[in-house]
Write an enzyme that holds these catalytic residues in place. Structure first.
Site, mmCIF file in Angstrom:
data_model
loop_
_atom_site.group_PDB
_atom_site.id
_atom_site.type_symbol
_atom_site.label_atom_id
_atom_site.label_comp_id
_atom_site.label_asym_id
_atom_site.label_seq_id
_atom_site.Cartn_x
_atom_site.Cartn_y
_atom_site.Cartn_z
ATOM 1 N N SER A 213 -5.083 -47.019 130.178
ATOM 2 C CA SER A 213 -4.869 -45.610 130.537
ATOM 3 C C SER A 213 -5.125 -44.637 129.387
ATOM 4 O O SER A 213 -5.739 -43.585 129.582
ATOM 5 C CB SER A 213 -3.464 -45.428 131.100
ATOM 6 O OG SER A 213 -2.479 -45.792 130.159
ATOM 7 N N ASP B 37 -0.341 -51.581 122.792
ATOM 8 C CA ASP B 37 0.930 -51.801 123.489
ATOM 9 C C ASP B 37 2.108 -51.634 122.542
ATOM 10 O O ASP B 37 3.213 -51.316 122.973
ATOM 11 C CB ASP B 37 0.941 -53.201 124.108
ATOM 12 C CG ASP B 37 -0.135 -53.319 125.170
ATOM 13 O OD1 ASP B 37 -0.080 -52.553 126.149
ATOM 14 O OD2 ASP B 37 -1.048 -54.138 125.009
ATOM 15 N N GLY C 101 -3.549 -55.967 124.562
ATOM 16 C CA GLY C 101 -3.876 -56.938 125.608
ATOM 17 C C GLY C 101 -3.106 -56.741 126.892
ATOM 18 O O GLY C 101 -3.258 -57.504 127.831
ATOM 19 N N GLY C 102 -2.290 -55.655 126.927
ATOM 20 C CA GLY C 102 -1.576 -55.349 128.164
ATOM 21 C C GLY C 102 -2.524 -55.136 129.330
ATOM 22 O O GLY C 102 -2.173 -55.360 130.481
ATOM 23 N N GLU D 273 -11.869 -56.540 123.355
ATOM 24 C CA GLU D 273 -11.400 -55.500 122.433
ATOM 25 C C GLU D 273 -11.513 -55.969 120.991
ATOM 26 O O GLU D 273 -12.030 -55.250 120.128
ATOM 27 C CB GLU D 273 -9.952 -55.121 122.763
ATOM 28 C CG GLU D 273 -9.836 -54.303 124.043
ATOM 29 C CD GLU D 273 -8.412 -54.100 124.532
ATOM 30 O OE1 GLU D 273 -8.218 -53.223 125.368
ATOM 31 O OE2 GLU D 273 -7.506 -54.836 124.086
HETATM 32 C C1 5RP Z 1 -5.766 -53.356 127.025
HETATM 33 C C2 5RP Z 1 -4.949 -52.839 125.913
HETATM 34 C C3 5RP Z 1 -4.456 -51.437 126.035
HETATM 35 O O1 5RP Z 1 -4.975 -50.711 124.984
HETATM 36 C C4 5RP Z 1 -2.959 -51.425 126.003
HETATM 37 O O2 5RP Z 1 -2.483 -52.248 127.054
HETATM 38 C C5 5RP Z 1 -2.418 -50.017 126.165
HETATM 39 O O3 5RP Z 1 -2.516 -49.597 127.497
HETATM 40 P P1 5RP Z 1 -2.217 -48.113 127.926
HETATM 41 O O4 5RP Z 1 -3.188 -47.238 127.195
HETATM 42 O O5 5RP Z 1 -2.425 -48.094 129.419
HETATM 43 O O6 5RP Z 1 -0.794 -47.792 127.550
HETATM 44 O O7 5RP Z 1 -4.683 -53.490 124.938
HETATM 45 O O8 5RP Z 1 -6.035 -54.727 126.882
#
Ligand code: 5RP
Length: 227
Positions: free
Chosen positions: A30, A83, A94-95, A102
């Protein structure tokens, strides 16, 4: 201001740092979506490398030129979410299940900026469950060996296979993800090395020594953090 307002402000602040002609790495999820939108709105001449199929689709839809990592050489600047942001800009990522691509893009970059809302800097490092990307073939077997390695690192929590709506989550590379509720990670470099040594583990969400800057959206404006 809402969390989304903070994410948007961080994304916009990062987009303002991009210069015409750059090769730019685009993060996933996001906060990165706010960055991609702000970047596209600047109408610069850029080449972009996406860290996921979802980001590639968004960037293309917004008019950005997306190229393969292999055609990029050194990426000038990568901007991506996080995260959790710990001491020295140690990150958990990695969320959004994009950690492997990445990390490949981050490591191909001359400069990396993490963008986040203020909730990502709270608490002891290890609060967010650490994602570990595992080859699909024999992943339960790998997870057993992963659990034993974690125990030796003082982490008792079992690896939990990531699912969504009852389905196993697959990454863009066809792998699965195990989440590990570490609690507090006492020695992130030691844990990172131990995880990399496990056959079947492709990557983990510890991003250590990779971010030069973090831009954090807060009610008081965007804060800039350095290691
Ligand atoms: C994806 C990630 C994102 O950068 C992480 O999960 C942050 O997510 P968000 O910007 O929705 O808070 O590592 O793999």
């Amino acid at each position: 201001m809402s969390v989304d307002d903070h994410k948007r402000a961080a994304g916009q602040a990062a987009a303002a740092l991009v210069e015409d002609g750059m090769i730019v790495g685009l993060g996933t999820a996001s906060t990165s979506e706010f960055f991609v939108a702000a970047l596209a709105a600047r109408k610069l001449t850029l080449k972009c490398v996406a860290t996921s199929e979802a980001t590639a689709a968004l960037a293309t839809r917004l008019g950005l030129t997306v190229i393969d990592l292999d055609d990029a050489g050194v990426i000038d600047l990568t901007v991506d979410g996080a995260d959790e942001i710990g001491p020295g800009l140690a990150l958990i990522k990695g969320g959004g299940a994009a950690l492997l691509r990445e990390k490949l893009v981050w490591e191909a970059s001359a400069r990396c900026i993490a963008i986040a809302d203020a909730t990502k800097t709270v608490g002891p490092f290890g609060r967010f469950p650490l994602p570990v990307e595992v080859v699909s073939f024999g992943h339960a077997s790998t997870a057993r060996r992963l659990a034993a390695v974690l125990q030796r690192q003082g982490i008792a929590a079992p690896p939990v296979l990531r699912t969504k709506a009852g389905q196993t989550v697959r990454t863009d590379s066809g792998n699965v993800i195990y989440n590990v509720a570490c609690g507090t990670i006492a020695d992130p470099p030691a844990l990172a090395a131990a995880l990399k040594a496990i056959t079947g583990v492709v990557e983990h969400g510890l991003f250590l020594g990779l971010a030069q800057t973090a831009l954090i959206g807060t009610d008081e404006g965007v804060r800039t953090l350095h290691p």
